[in-house]
Design an enzyme around this catalytic site. Structure first.
Site, PDB file in Angstrom:
ATOM      1  CG  ASP A  53       9.803   8.953  10.927  1.00 60.34           C
ATOM      2  OD1 ASP A  53       8.684   9.305  11.378  1.00 60.34           O
ATOM      3  OD2 ASP A  53      10.107   7.670  10.539  1.00 60.34           O
ATOM      4  CD  GLU A  78       5.861  11.044  16.216  1.00 57.03           C
ATOM      5  OE1 GLU A  78       5.574  10.321  16.920  1.00 57.03           O
ATOM      6  OE2 GLU A  78       5.387  11.135  15.178  1.00 57.03           O
ATOM      7  CG  ASP A 145       2.862  12.148  12.381  1.00 57.72           C
ATOM      8  OD1 ASP A 145       3.898  11.641  12.001  1.00 57.72           O
ATOM      9  OD2 ASP A 145       2.192  11.303  12.999  1.00 57.72           O
ATOM     10  CB  THR A 150       6.672   4.891  12.172  1.00 59.03           C
ATOM     11  OG1 THR A 150       6.736   6.318  12.238  1.00 59.03           O
ATOM     12  CG2 THR A 150       8.187   4.581  11.748  1.00 59.03           C
ATOM     13  CB  SER A 289      -1.180   6.126   9.196  1.00 56.20           C
ATOM     14  OG  SER A 289      -1.886   5.836   8.103  1.00 56.20           O
ATOM     15  CG  ASP A 318      -0.612  10.864  16.440  1.00 53.34           C
ATOM     16  OD1 ASP A 318       0.317  10.760  15.226  1.00 53.34           O
ATOM     17  OD2 ASP A 318      -0.452  10.438  17.385  1.00 53.34           O
TER      18      ASP A 318
END
Length: 381
Positions: A53, A78, A145, A150, A289, A318
């Site tokens: 990330d 994010e 994102d 995740t 996702s 998202d």
């Protein structure tokens, strides 16, 4: 008439950087699955965040800033550096620094510029921190994102890298990298690791076996898909792309519908009731996702429904990339009241009417919206 070259550079850089980010994620996922404790942290809301990330966010931030100038780049993303900057996270931070530099060192493979030297810790923290925009209805904002889904990522399953561009509150570019997306849609219903094991037992010469990047520019009526590159290959873009087209199925009895895996932000019982009232016969395809948007755009599924539980707020990162790709591939995306999603109000999809409905065509979409109105009063949402 719209200029065919508008956003040409932005789309070119975005596709290249998402390919690069997917390569980073593939390497990190292998390490995460085998040494999860060292690679994953929990945020304040108990959701996981990984080396990937922060590393993707830093690498994408650096590439966008290099290509368009720091002063011109606004990024909504994010992750922040709070957890990463804690003294007890020194090992995690070192892993991020190494991963970012390894990734950026490969940038020329994707037709992008590498730094003249390795970035130091402070430069990488600054790159992550630059992604602090809140978007809005004026100006130009990139929306990222770095690892969407995740939970799927740390479990060795599906996830996505999503990058989009907002102009005056409208999504104009969407790029979606899906490193574990199987090229045979039948495999989507299985955990990715099972698919991987089975494919090794019966290897094929299909270079499109798994992994792709999808992208679209608003107003073209076209969405595209490229295979991810492996090993020492170089990105041949746009020559490797093929057109996407949504499914032509409009009979609910034949339709496949997707929904989130997580029960925390999706009401499975309500979607089950809707599916039954509409005559949907197939079991729901529960996928992590924005791969759900990819499935609609590629014609592997016809419906994606998400009805969050009370108090959950949808974030723009998202959905933004997936929405423009599905719409340009011929699909329909609205809230449950039939209104387009509004990306102009900051980091959240404010004013969302009950939920999100994504369909391969208007016929199925109208049936779902009607079923929502018929079922809503008796639901427990």
């Amino acid at each position: 008439m719209e200029d065919k070259d508008i956003y040409a550079k932005e789309l070119d850089v975005a596709v290249r950087v998402v390919h690069m980010a997917c390569s980073l994620c593939r390497r990190v996922q292998e390490r995460v699955v085998s040494t999860r404790g060292d690679q994953v942290k929990s945020k304040d809301d108990d959701s996981p965040v990984t080396v990937a990330d922060w590393s993707v966010q830093a690498a994408v931030s650096w590439i966008l800033s290099t290509n368009f100038g720091c002063e011109n780049v606004s990024i909504v993303a994010e992750e922040d550096v709070q957890t990463l900057s804690n003294s007890e996270s020194s090992g995690l931070l070192a892993a991020v620094v190494n991963t970012v530099n390894e990734c950026l060192g490969e940038a020329p493979k994707y037709g992008l510029q590498s730094p003249k030297r390795a970035l130091n810790t402070q430069e990488i923290l600054e790159a992550i921190s630059r992604c602090n925009s809140t978007g809005g209805r004026t100006g130009r904002h990139w929306v990222l994102d770095p690892v969407d889904g995740t939970l799927g990522f740390v479990r060795g399953d599906q996830y996505a890298v999503a990058l989009s561009l907002l102009e005056e509150g409208k999504v104009v570019i969407g790029v979606l990298g899906c490193p574990n997306y199987p090229m045979k849609k039948e495999w989507l219903k299985y955990h990715h690791r099972y698919y991987e094991t089975m494919s090794k037992l019966s290897p094929t010469s299909d270079t499109w076996e798994k992994g792709c990047v999808m992208y679209a520019r608003r107003g073209t009526g076209k969405a595209w898909m490229q295979p991810l590159i492996y090993g020492d290959q170089k990105l041949e873009w746009p020559n490797s792309a093929r057109l996407l087209q949504v499914s032509s199925i409009n009979d609910p009895a034949l339709a496949t519908f997707c929904e989130p895996v997580e029960k925390a932000n999706s009401n499975h019982s309500f979607t089950a009731g809707l599916a039954n009232s509409m005559g949907l016969k197939k079991k729901p395809l529960r996928v992590y996702s924005m791969v759900k948007y990819a499935a609609i755009a590629r014609g592997d599924a016809e419906i994606f429904m998400k009805f969050a539980r009370a108090g959950y707020k949808e974030k723009i990162w998202d959905h933004a990339a997936g929405v423009v790709i599905v719409e340009e591939a011929g699909g329909v995306v609205t809230d449950a009241g039939g209104r387009p999603l509004d990306f102009s109000k900051g980091v959240y999809l404010e004013g969302l009417d009950r939920g999100i409905i994504v369909c391969s065509g208007p016929s199925l979409h109208e049936k779902i919206v009607g079923a929502v109105y018929a079922s809503w009063d008796s639901s427990n949402l």
